[in-house]
Scaffold this active site. Sequence first.
Site: not given
Length: 238
Positions: A77, A116, A192
């Site tokens: 992402h 992810d 992240s």
Amino acid sequence: MNKNVMVKGLTALTILTILTSLGFAENISNQPHSIAKAEKNVKEITDATKEPYNSVVAFVGGTGVVVGKNTIVTNKHIAKSNDIFKNRVSAHHSSKGKGGGNYDVKDIVEYPGKEDLAIVHVHETSTEGLNFNKNVSYTKFADGAKVKDRISVIGYPKGAQTKYKMFESTGTINHISGTFMEFDAYAQPGNSGSPVLNSKHELIGILYAGSGKDESEKNFGVYFTPQLKEFIQNNIEK
């Protein structure tokens, strides 16, 4: 997705702030983000020119870690969101130390599974004429990890709001199952893709999300199993 689970990158639904000092743009989230019940042992890294800090890079709204020649590991992402603005990363930027340059992204390789995880390759020469591989270190993989191991998380929480200061937080692994791990090291949006390191500064995995009502009580990471490490190693530039 559970409404109490949030990824730790900054969303693209807000005002775009241009950070010319870093050479790329950053979007700032309007949503409230912080972490309450996670262990809050956090320090700013003012000089990121030494290991393990010089292996950490800043993306638009996120973080990544260098694992080999021109090769960075981050979240899908984050790699995807970077296309919205500029395909550029900043090598180990910090408030006082000398940064390692700003590098344009060459290509992105997403892990084909649900995890992810993505590989980002950058051009070797920065916009300032610096050599990527001479200005970063390569983080080594850990053999493994177990519950109660102490960890550190290094990255760029609230990137634009802090002018891309680097922070390191510490905590403990609470759970590991397959490629999933849960830990209590403090994290915020912008973390992240941050590397999760053991006490030897070896790479265990990367952070991707947190959970909590108003503030994150738990943080989650992609745990690097032998299969994931093989995927990463097979995609390191030769």
